[in-house]
Write an enzyme that holds these catalytic residues in place. Structure first.
Site, PDB file in Angstrom:
ATOM      1  CB  SER A   8       3.163  -5.875   6.097  1.00 32.99           C
ATOM      2  OG  SER A   8       3.539  -6.271   4.819  1.00 32.99           O
TER       3      SER A   8
ATOM      4  CG  ASP B  65       8.809  -0.861   3.941  1.00 30.89           C
ATOM      5  OD1 ASP B  65       9.358  -1.755   3.265  1.00 30.89           O
ATOM      6  OD2 ASP B  65       7.693  -0.991   4.490  1.00 30.89           O
TER       7      ASP B  65
ATOM      8  CG  HIS C 142       8.329  -4.441   5.410  1.00 27.03           C
ATOM      9  ND1 HIS C 142       7.364  -3.581   4.946  1.00 27.03           N
ATOM     10  CD2 HIS C 142       7.691  -5.626   5.639  1.00 27.03           C
ATOM     11  CE1 HIS C 142       6.188  -4.216   4.890  1.00 27.03           C
ATOM     12  NE2 HIS C 142       6.371  -5.451   5.303  1.00 27.03           N
TER      13      HIS C 142
END
Ligand code: OGA
Ligand code: NI
Length: 590
Positions: free
Chosen positions: A413, A540, A568
């Site tokens: 991320s 995600d 995610h």
């Protein structure tokens, strides 16, 4: 080049030389008992200097060799449809195969593999918790009918010779003669029949590309045609092993390299082909039992650092089959890798707990870092002045690495930004950078464009919260995920315990100005010199797949992998898949 499939054509660097250097140097060891006093020192020298030697007066009756050679000729002379009746496939690794690739180039050969003795077992899956075993099943052709029997007889002879050689190798390392014996109980030895047909382009193709043998020891019978070449340790030159009637060629495989902690090395070799004569060879590969953990022997590493992590032979084999179902040899046991894991926004080192455990279980070194004001880092979010301060813990860590250590950087991320900066500042310390559904700016994709695009695609943030510490008329200063948002859009496919953990441990993330980010993330050729892999997370909902693909298109990495069915939090929802990918990536780019 006529009709030759381009898949066979070697890179110019790896094409065979036409002028052959004959290896007079490869030691020829006479195993007859009259010479017994010299055997150990001869073997020690040969293993150290070449990794290869030939033996004569080895005790294997020439009759049993002649029988298997005849049977091999008869089998390979069958029409292709007949041979294909016993083809290897995704399920069964044994039998006939004519499309072997070594290092992605097709080999000019056909093979037949069988395990002996039976039954032989290997783990059903690479998963360390899965104790299930599969029995390996030989596929015997109808013709020649004697193939099975001659292979079984030959294997018995090979085993006797193998134990004699292992005894000598053990003595040559200063160990008791029987040191290795227990390790070969329930071994998974196998015989391969090789046939190298005449080749119209012998200067462009290879019978078998350069590789090392991944098992313990190989005993090879070659006919009188010749073609086996060994990479000379002193100068890297390819030298041919001259056929010697009735001799066997012995070479050390990766497992002995690991056991001996590099005293003996597994040496690269390859096979050239020619346009006139077909060639046959029969290697016998000796492997330990599937339950054996291969690691440097303690007697040999006293006061020294073991150079390899322990690996479970059966699981190694199963992993290799899972990752490369149709490849057989040429994949190596690997030295310890150091993985550095960098979390995403609002998360911390804790988010990697499953991956830390899995990577450690396969012997790797792992560092999961907290960025500033994250996880248990003592800084408070309000104290962070710039994104540079946020990245500081990773920079300090990279700085502290010894000059010769290279790490596998993994960013999740927003952690993608931190590893991007580390790639730019410390390119020589990173063997590969892995972006796990992560922000990936680059020289061709600046951070402002990336942020805008991400914002443009963003859905409702539900119960997530912003704070405005600089007053209501200035941009927000921090952001935190709300529990509902986490459960619907971040952890929606992860175990509920992980959602609960995340909800408890979440800390706000500082929002930095566009200008600050752009200054800190000027990415140049240095960044681009580092190998880079992107792992797509299919389901995600935070950084959706189409956004991940957009970044990949704007800033193409060296490779792209995809994990299906993960949210995610790939490390929570699909930890084992991620673990398998990370190891394969580390192995490929080291
Ligand atoms: C092998 C190998 C050599 C040969 O099969 O691993 O190195 O001469 N064979 O066929
Ligand atoms: Ni080989």
């Amino acid at each position: 080049m006529g009709d030759v499939d381009p898949a066979f054509i070697q890179d110019t660097l790896h094409r065979p030389k036409l002028a052959v250097i004959e290896a007079e140097g490869i030691p020829l060891i006479d195993l007859s008992s009259a010479n017994a006093s010299n055997h150990v020192s001869q073997i020690a020298d040969a293993c150290k200097n070449w990794g290869f030697f030939q033996v004569i007066n080895h005790g294997v009756p020439s009759e049993s060799r002649r029988k298997i050679e005849d049977a091999a000729r008869k089998f390979f002379a069958l029409p292709l449809e007949e041979k294909r009746k016993v083809s290897r496939d995704e399920v069964n690794p044994l039998g006939y195969f004519d499309t072997e690739h070594t290092k992605n180039v097709r080999d000019w050969k056909e093979v037949f593999d069988c395990v002996v003795p039976t039954p032989a077992f290997i783990p059903a899956s690479p998963d360390p918790d899965d104790k299930e075993l599969n029995e390996l099943t030989n596929q015997w052709p109808q013709y020649p009918p004697e193939l099975r029997e001659v292979c079984e007889e030959y294997a018995r002879e090979m085993e006797k010779l193998a134990f004699k050689l292992l005894g000598l190798i053990s003595l040559s390392l200063g160990l008791p003669e029987n040191r290795f014996n227990l390790l070969f109980e329930e071994s998974t030895n196998f015989i391969r029949l090789n046939h190298y047909p005449p080749c119209p382009v012998p200067h462009l193709a290879l019978g078998l590309g350069r590789h090392k043998d991944s098992r313990a020891l190989t005993i090879l019978a070659q006919d009188d045609v010749g073609g086996l070449e060994v990479k000379r340790k002193t100068n890297g030159e390819w030298v041919r092993v001259k056929p010697t009637p009735d001799a066997y060629i012995i070479n050390v495989g990766d497992i002995i390299q690991v056991w001996s902690n590099d005293t003996y090395e597994s040496v690269e070799h390859r096979v050239t082909v020619n346009s006139e004569r077909e060639r046959f060879s029969i290697p016998f590969f000796i492997s330990p039992g599937h339950h054996i953990w291969v690691k440097p022997l303690e007697e040999l590493t006293k006061g020294e650092k073991p150079k390899y992590r322990a690996y479970n032979w059966g699981k190694f084999f199963a992993t290799r089959r899972r990752m490369y179902p149709m490849a057989s040899e040429g994949r190596q046991a690997n030295p310890v890798k150091h993985f550095v894991l960098v979390h995403g926004s609002c998360h911390g080192a804790w988010s990697w707990y499953k991956i830390v455990a899995l990577l450690k279980s396969s012997g790797h070194k792992v560092t999961a870092l907290d960025l500033a004001a994250s996880g248990i880092n003592p800084k408070q979010v309000g104290d962070l002045r710039s994104i540079s301060e946020y990245f500081q813990p990773l920079r300090d860590f990279m700085e502290s690495l010894p000059a010769d250590e290279r790490v596998v950087l993994v960013g999740h991320s927003l952690g993608g930004l931190a590893i991007s900066q580390a790639m730019e500042k410390f390119p020589e310390k990173v063997s590969v950078a892995v972006f796990v559904t992560a922000s990936m700016p680059g020289p061709t994709l600046n951070i402002s464009t990336l942020n805008q695009e991400s914002l443009r695609r963003q859905g409702p943030l539900l119960d997530s919260q912003f704070t405005h510490d600089n007053g209501p008329n200035n941009p927000p200063t921090t952001f935190s995920f709300g529990p509902l948002f986490l459960s619907l859009n971040v952890y929606q496919l992860s175990p509920t315990e992980d959602l609960a953990l995340g909800t408890v441990l979440m800390r706000p993330v500082r929002l930095f100005s566009e200008e600050d980010m752009s200054n800190e993330l000027m990415l140049s050729k240095k960044y681009a010199s580092v190998k880079r892999v992107f792992i797509i997370s299919e389901e995600d909902k935070l950084g959706k797949k189409d956004f991940q693909l957009w970044m990949i298109e704007k800033n193409p990495p060296d490779a792209v992998k995809e994990i299906k069915g993960s949210d995610h939090m790939v490390m929570m929802s699909k930890p084992k898949e991620l673990w398998v990918h990370l190891q394969a990536i580390a192995e490929k780019y080291s």
